[in-house]
Each structure stands twice: as C-alpha cells, then as structure tokens.
Design a protein around this motif. Structure first.
Motif, mmCIF file in Angstrom:
data_model
loop_
_atom_site.group_PDB
_atom_site.id
_atom_site.type_symbol
_atom_site.label_atom_id
_atom_site.label_comp_id
_atom_site.label_asym_id
_atom_site.label_seq_id
_atom_site.Cartn_x
_atom_site.Cartn_y
_atom_site.Cartn_z
ATOM 1 N N GLU A 1 -40.756 -43.970 -8.907
ATOM 2 C CA GLU A 1 -40.518 -42.541 -9.132
ATOM 3 C C GLU A 1 -41.135 -41.670 -8.043
ATOM 4 N N TYR B 1 -36.372 -53.664 -21.744
ATOM 5 C CA TYR B 1 -37.567 -53.734 -22.601
ATOM 6 C C TYR B 1 -37.315 -53.114 -23.984
ATOM 7 N N LEU B 2 -36.239 -52.354 -24.123
ATOM 8 C CA LEU B 2 -36.056 -51.603 -25.371
ATOM 9 C C LEU B 2 -35.570 -52.530 -26.479
ATOM 10 N N ASN C 1 -35.160 -47.369 -14.799
ATOM 11 C CA ASN C 1 -35.394 -48.260 -13.669
ATOM 12 C C ASN C 1 -36.072 -49.526 -14.188
ATOM 13 N N VAL D 1 -37.053 -42.963 -17.952
ATOM 14 C CA VAL D 1 -37.485 -43.700 -19.141
ATOM 15 C C VAL D 1 -38.218 -44.957 -18.662
ATOM 16 N N GLY D 2 -39.484 -45.101 -19.062
ATOM 17 C CA GLY D 2 -40.287 -46.219 -18.552
ATOM 18 C C GLY D 2 -40.725 -45.900 -17.135
ATOM 19 N N GLY E 1 -45.130 -44.971 -11.705
ATOM 20 C CA GLY E 1 -44.323 -44.224 -10.737
ATOM 21 C C GLY E 1 -44.121 -44.919 -9.407
ATOM 22 N N GLN F 1 -37.657 -44.729 -27.825
ATOM 23 C CA GLN F 1 -37.086 -44.686 -29.170
ATOM 24 C C GLN F 1 -37.643 -43.495 -29.960
ATOM 25 N N PHE G 1 -45.976 -60.948 -12.896
ATOM 26 C CA PHE G 1 -44.878 -59.975 -12.981
ATOM 27 C C PHE G 1 -43.529 -60.675 -12.930
ATOM 28 N N GLY H 1 -43.641 -45.771 -15.908
ATOM 29 C CA GLY H 1 -44.760 -46.588 -15.455
ATOM 30 C C GLY H 1 -45.748 -45.764 -14.653
ATOM 31 N N TYR I 1 -50.695 -54.941 -16.523
ATOM 32 C CA TYR I 1 -49.269 -54.764 -16.223
ATOM 33 C C TYR I 1 -49.123 -53.937 -14.948
ATOM 34 N N ASN J 1 -46.938 -47.145 -21.980
ATOM 35 C CA ASN J 1 -48.211 -47.614 -21.422
ATOM 36 C C ASN J 1 -49.086 -46.403 -21.071
ATOM 37 N N VAL K 1 -41.364 -40.861 -19.338
ATOM 38 C CA VAL K 1 -41.744 -41.310 -20.691
ATOM 39 C C VAL K 1 -42.121 -42.780 -20.575
ATOM 40 N N ASP K 2 -43.279 -43.143 -21.126
ATOM 41 C CA ASP K 2 -43.670 -44.557 -21.058
ATOM 42 C C ASP K 2 -44.632 -44.878 -22.196
ATOM 43 N N ARG L 1 -45.080 -42.156 -24.844
ATOM 44 C CA ARG L 1 -44.350 -42.462 -26.086
ATOM 45 C C ARG L 1 -43.255 -43.470 -25.760
ATOM 46 N N SER L 2 -42.750 -44.128 -26.775
ATOM 47 C CA SER L 2 -41.602 -45.004 -26.524
ATOM 48 C C SER L 2 -40.348 -44.126 -26.434
HETATM 49 C C1 LIG Z 1 -40.582 -52.479 -14.702
HETATM 50 S S1 LIG Z 1 -41.565 -51.150 -15.271
HETATM 51 C C2 LIG Z 1 -40.897 -49.843 -14.326
HETATM 52 C C3 LIG Z 1 -41.905 -48.767 -14.045
HETATM 53 C C4 LIG Z 1 -41.434 -47.661 -13.105
HETATM 54 N N1 LIG Z 1 -40.135 -47.132 -13.496
HETATM 55 C C5 LIG Z 1 -41.407 -48.141 -11.675
HETATM 56 O O1 LIG Z 1 -40.333 -48.441 -11.159
HETATM 57 O O2 LIG Z 1 -42.474 -48.209 -11.073
HETATM 58 C C6 LIG Z 1 -40.960 -50.819 -16.910
HETATM 59 C C7 LIG Z 1 -41.763 -49.781 -17.693
HETATM 60 O O3 LIG Z 1 -41.111 -49.579 -18.951
HETATM 61 C C8 LIG Z 1 -42.125 -49.267 -19.902
HETATM 62 N N2 LIG Z 1 -41.575 -49.447 -21.253
HETATM 63 C C9 LIG Z 1 -41.392 -50.610 -21.922
HETATM 64 N N3 LIG Z 1 -40.855 -50.377 -23.125
HETATM 65 C C10 LIG Z 1 -40.685 -49.040 -23.229
HETATM 66 C C11 LIG Z 1 -40.182 -48.182 -24.246
HETATM 67 N N4 LIG Z 1 -39.734 -48.670 -25.385
HETATM 68 N N5 LIG Z 1 -40.157 -46.853 -24.017
HETATM 69 C C12 LIG Z 1 -40.619 -46.334 -22.853
HETATM 70 N N6 LIG Z 1 -41.128 -47.120 -21.846
HETATM 71 C C13 LIG Z 1 -41.156 -48.436 -22.036
HETATM 72 C C14 LIG Z 1 -43.258 -50.208 -19.535
HETATM 73 O O4 LIG Z 1 -44.494 -49.768 -20.077
HETATM 74 C C15 LIG Z 1 -43.213 -50.158 -18.008
HETATM 75 O O5 LIG Z 1 -44.077 -49.194 -17.484
#
Ligand SMILES: C[S@@+](CC[C@H](N)C(=O)[O-])C[C@H]1O[C@@H](n2cnc3c(N)ncnc32)[C@H](O)[C@@H]1O
Length: 250
Positions: free
Chosen positions: A53, A121-122, A116, A45-46, A50, A102, A209, A48, A9, A73, A70-71, A99-100
């Motif tokens: 970020e 994905y939630l 972002n 949130v998510g 960075g 949630q 992707f 990734g 990913y 992955n 928080v992510d 962590r998720s």
């Molecule tokens: C499109 S990527 C964006 C990553 C980062 N924000 C960036 O712009 O480079 C979405 C991210 O959301 C994470 N993600 C998916 N479901 C999630 C959840 N329930 N809680 C936290 N993160 C989650 C994925 O693992 C992934 O890293």
C-alpha cells in the motif's frame, strides 16, 4: 501446523516482500486502472503493514484523495498508521481500521476496493464478500483482487490451509455471472535465503511466509523437506522461482 499471526506475520511478510518482484508487476497493472480518476479513494482490505500500500500510494501521490485500510492484525495496523503519518504527513486523509472485513461497516463509498492477497484469507461465504465489496463502490468504481495461483510456490499453503485460489475465484465469478476481466501476473521470487544455514532466522521467516505456517515450530527435518521443495522449483543457474498471481477487475 500453526498459522502465522501477529508481529511474526509482519516480520515474515517483510522478508517475503523483499524477495519477490510481484509488487512491481502489480503496480504496473494497477496504475492505468487507478490513475486519472477525479476523486480517487481506495479501501484496502487486509492492508497489513502496507508493504504494497505504501508504494501504491506513492505511485498515486497527487491523485489519491482518501485511503482506508482494514486489517485484523492489530500490530500491522499500528505499523501502517505510523508509516502513513511519516510518509504523507498529517494532511493526508487516511484511516486504518483494526477489524475483519466481515465486520467492517461504513457509509463511505470508494473508487477502488482492493484485495491484495487477502481474499483468500476470508472465511465464510465468498460470494457475500464479493457482494459487500461491490456495495462499497462509488459509481464506476472497481473491485481489484490480486489472487494467488494454485500449485508451485503455493503447494504447501494449499495442502495445509486450502485457501481460495484464483481458479476458485474464476469459477465463482463465472457461475454467478459477475462481469470481470483477468490478467496474469508473471512474477518471480528469489529463494537464495533458502540455500543458507537451516537455522538462519531469515530463512525461517521466508519459509514461514511461503507455507503460511509458523516454521519456528517445526522439526528441522520437516523444514528441510519444505526448503528442498522450493529450491527444486528454481530455474537452472538462478535461485528465482515462479511467483504467479491473477488480477481480477470487477
Ligand atoms: C498477504 S497480507 C497483505 C498485506 C498488505 N496488503 C501488503 O500487501 O503488504 C494479507 C493481510 O490480510 C489480513 N487479513 C486476514 N484476514 C482478514 C480479514 N478477515 N479481514 C481483514 N484483513 C484480513 C492479514 O492480517 C494480513 O495483514
């Protein structure tokens, strides 16, 4: 189709981010919202690895007091921690939580809670994730959601995974009377890689992707179908395709 996850990913996200100019547009929209706050703290949130970020934090250097990512992955979290150390040093106040959203709990409050390209994905009750984000805000804080638009570049993502698109989010916020503003981000994605050799690993990463599926697992015929579709979206003489998104500010 198999959803993208883990290290692959992150690899695919990196190729995609190099191909799109969406982040520049997003930073330009975010700058006036984030700058000028006296005690700026951001929860991403998510977060990734960075890819957004890190440039965002560079833009806010001197203003940002605390950053939390928080992510789900684990690999992405490890990569982001290393980048944050390398880029901003040990004195920068940050935390990356694997962590998720949630399951994420904290007593901290943030000036900005940022999604972002993550809100889609939630799973579970979308309204409750909006409510949870707002509860994590400091006074006068904002939730920012960058959300993909339906169709076009997101057609296969939509067909295979049916995520929450910006029109779904708009409907949810309107029906529930949640105050918000929206801005369209008119970005473009360079799909030159897709015009190369069918089995080029970089082509397959970009395709993965774009579709959000692990395209290494697909037949070459199916991959060709995807490639032809994306190339058909490109404007004459260029291999740029529209890559729109919507920024919601709550
Ligand atoms: C499109 S990527 C964006 C990553 C980062 N924000 C960036 O712009 O480079 C979405 C991210 O959301 C994470 N993600 C998916 N479901 C999630 C959840 N329930 N809680 C936290 N993160 C989650 C994925 O693992 C992934 O890293």
């Amino acid at each position: 189709m198999i959803p993208l996850s883990g290290e692959y990913y992150v690899e695919c996200n990196e190729v995609f981010r190099r191909s799109t100019n969406q982040a520049e547009h997003m930073l330009a929209e975010m700058s006036p919202i984030a700058k000028g706050r006296s005690d700026l703290s951001i929860l991403s949130v998510g977060s990734g690895a960075g890819l957004f970020e890190i440039p965002m934090l560079q833009m806010l250097e001197g203003e940002i007091k605390r950053f939390v990512g928080v992510d789900v992955n684990e690999h992405a979290c490890r990569v982001l921690r290393a980048k944050l150390h390398g880029e901003f040093g040990a004195s920068f106040d940050f935390e990356v939580v694997n962590r998720s959203f949630q399951d994420y709990r904290t007593d901290r409050r943030f000036e900005i809670v940022l999604f972002n390209h993550t809100f889609e994905y939630l799973d579970g009750d979308r309204l409750s994730w909006i409510q949870k984000s707002r509860e994590l805000l400091a006074e006068a804080g904002n939730v920012l959601i960058f959300s993909p638009n339906r169709g076009g570049i997101n057609k296969f993502y939509e067909e295979v995974f049916a995520p929450c698109f910006s029109d779904d989010l708009e409907q949810l916020l309107t029906l529930t009377d949640i105050d918000h503003s929206t801005t369209t981000i008119d970005a473009e994605c360079d799909v030159t890689l897709l015009a190369g050799q069918d089995d080029d690993p970089e082509l397959i990463r970009l395709l993965s992707f774009l579709t959000q599926a692990d395209c290494r697992e697909l037949s070459s015929t199916r991959r060709r179908e995807f490639v032809d579709y994306y190339l058909s979206l490109s404007k004459a003489e260029t291999l740029m395709i529209p890559h729109p998104a919507t920024l919601f500010v709550l």
